[in-house]
Scaffold this active site. Sequence first.
Site, PDB file in Angstrom:
ATOM      1  N   HIS A 128      -4.362   6.464  -1.427  1.00 47.94           N
ATOM      2  CA  HIS A 128      -4.944   6.488  -0.076  1.00 47.94           C
ATOM      3  C   HIS A 128      -3.883   6.740   0.990  1.00 47.94           C
ATOM      4  O   HIS A 128      -4.210   7.103   2.122  1.00 47.94           O
ATOM      5  CB  HIS A 128      -5.614   5.136   0.186  1.00 47.94           C
ATOM      6  CG  HIS A 128      -6.955   5.212   0.857  1.00 47.94           C
ATOM      7  ND1 HIS A 128      -7.692   6.371   0.992  1.00 47.94           N
ATOM      8  CD2 HIS A 128      -7.708   4.238   1.428  1.00 47.94           C
ATOM      9  CE1 HIS A 128      -8.829   6.103   1.624  1.00 47.94           C
ATOM     10  NE2 HIS A 128      -8.863   4.823   1.902  1.00 47.94           N
ATOM     11  N   ASN A 136     -13.693   6.937   5.524  1.00 45.20           N
ATOM     12  CA  ASN A 136     -13.834   6.030   6.668  1.00 45.20           C
ATOM     13  C   ASN A 136     -12.793   6.258   7.759  1.00 45.20           C
ATOM     14  O   ASN A 136     -13.069   6.022   8.937  1.00 45.20           O
ATOM     15  CB  ASN A 136     -13.802   4.577   6.195  1.00 45.20           C
ATOM     16  CG  ASN A 136     -15.045   4.214   5.415  1.00 45.20           C
ATOM     17  OD1 ASN A 136     -16.131   4.740   5.668  1.00 45.20           O
ATOM     18  ND2 ASN A 136     -14.910   3.331   4.441  1.00 45.20           N
ATOM     19  N   TYR A 147       0.809  -1.219   0.000  1.00 48.37           N
ATOM     20  CA  TYR A 147       0.000   0.000   0.000  1.00 48.37           C
ATOM     21  C   TYR A 147       0.844   1.273   0.000  1.00 48.37           C
ATOM     22  O   TYR A 147       0.295   2.367  -0.115  1.00 48.37           O
ATOM     23  CB  TYR A 147      -0.904   0.045   1.235  1.00 48.37           C
ATOM     24  CG  TYR A 147      -1.878  -1.092   1.343  1.00 48.37           C
ATOM     25  CD1 TYR A 147      -2.988  -1.164   0.506  1.00 48.37           C
ATOM     26  CD2 TYR A 147      -1.706  -2.101   2.286  1.00 48.37           C
ATOM     27  CE1 TYR A 147      -3.902  -2.204   0.595  1.00 48.37           C
ATOM     28  CE2 TYR A 147      -2.608  -3.152   2.393  1.00 48.37           C
ATOM     29  CZ  TYR A 147      -3.700  -3.195   1.543  1.00 48.37           C
ATOM     30  OH  TYR A 147      -4.595  -4.229   1.638  1.00 48.37           O
ATOM     31  N   ASN A 196      -9.777   2.141   7.921  1.00 47.78           N
ATOM     32  CA  ASN A 196     -11.150   2.193   8.437  1.00 47.78           C
ATOM     33  C   ASN A 196     -11.249   2.177   9.949  1.00 47.78           C
ATOM     34  O   ASN A 196     -12.317   2.451  10.498  1.00 47.78           O
ATOM     35  CB  ASN A 196     -11.983   1.062   7.850  1.00 47.78           C
ATOM     36  CG  ASN A 196     -12.181   1.209   6.352  1.00 47.78           C
ATOM     37  OD1 ASN A 196     -11.768   2.195   5.758  1.00 47.78           O
ATOM     38  ND2 ASN A 196     -12.800   0.230   5.746  1.00 47.78           N
ATOM     39  N   ASP A 224      -6.023  11.894   2.300  1.00 49.42           N
ATOM     40  CA  ASP A 224      -6.357  12.037   0.883  1.00 49.42           C
ATOM     41  C   ASP A 224      -7.777  12.575   0.746  1.00 49.42           C
ATOM     42  O   ASP A 224      -8.628  12.317   1.582  1.00 49.42           O
ATOM     43  CB  ASP A 224      -6.231  10.685   0.178  1.00 49.42           C
ATOM     44  CG  ASP A 224      -7.168   9.626   0.763  1.00 49.42           C
ATOM     45  OD1 ASP A 224      -7.105   9.387   1.986  1.00 49.42           O
ATOM     46  OD2 ASP A 224      -7.969   9.048   0.015  1.00 49.42           O
TER      47      ASP A 224
END
Length: 195
Positions: free
Chosen positions: A19, A112, A14, A66, A91
């Site tokens: 994100h 979230n 990631y 989240n 973001d």
Amino acid sequence: MKLLVGLGNPGPEYALNRHNIGFLALDAIASKHRFGPWKKRFHGETCEGFVDGMKVVALKPLTFMNVSGQSVGEAARFLKIAPADTIVIHDELDLPPAKLRVKTGGGAGGHNGLKSIDAHLGTKDYVRVRLGIGHPGDKDRVADYVLHDFGKGERAWVRDMLDAVAADLGLLIAGKDSQFMNKVGRALNPPAEKN
């Protein structure tokens, strides 16, 4: 003392996702201001340093986006940092690439990570630094869009934005949100292309 939170997802897969621009911003800030080494605590990684004489604790929650609030809430309570002294960098789909907005409070806008922080802090009255990543144009493509790396054509503006945020952070820390936004805005050139 200020708690400076960057939002993202943990793990190398990631690391360069859209994100994760909050994590990338903290890396740029820690490097520019020569913060100490990263340490695991508060279900995240923290490092500390000073920006224009103000102590800053940088936090990357490692709980996945989240449930970021678990880490942020734990750090804020332990360090006794008020929501007003908490700054969250994240973001923002609803801003064009290379645009930035700062606001205190307000809704989560479907983010979230912010929803989780609101729940764990029990308030929305913290500072949000919204880094524009653009929108894919179709809400059904959003999840795929934010969980993919920035394209080659985007990397120059991402680097320039992160450098400007790090360079002018002192204004944000001092509560001069408008000056911070203006100075970062002047430092950025519009992106050549969007993916």
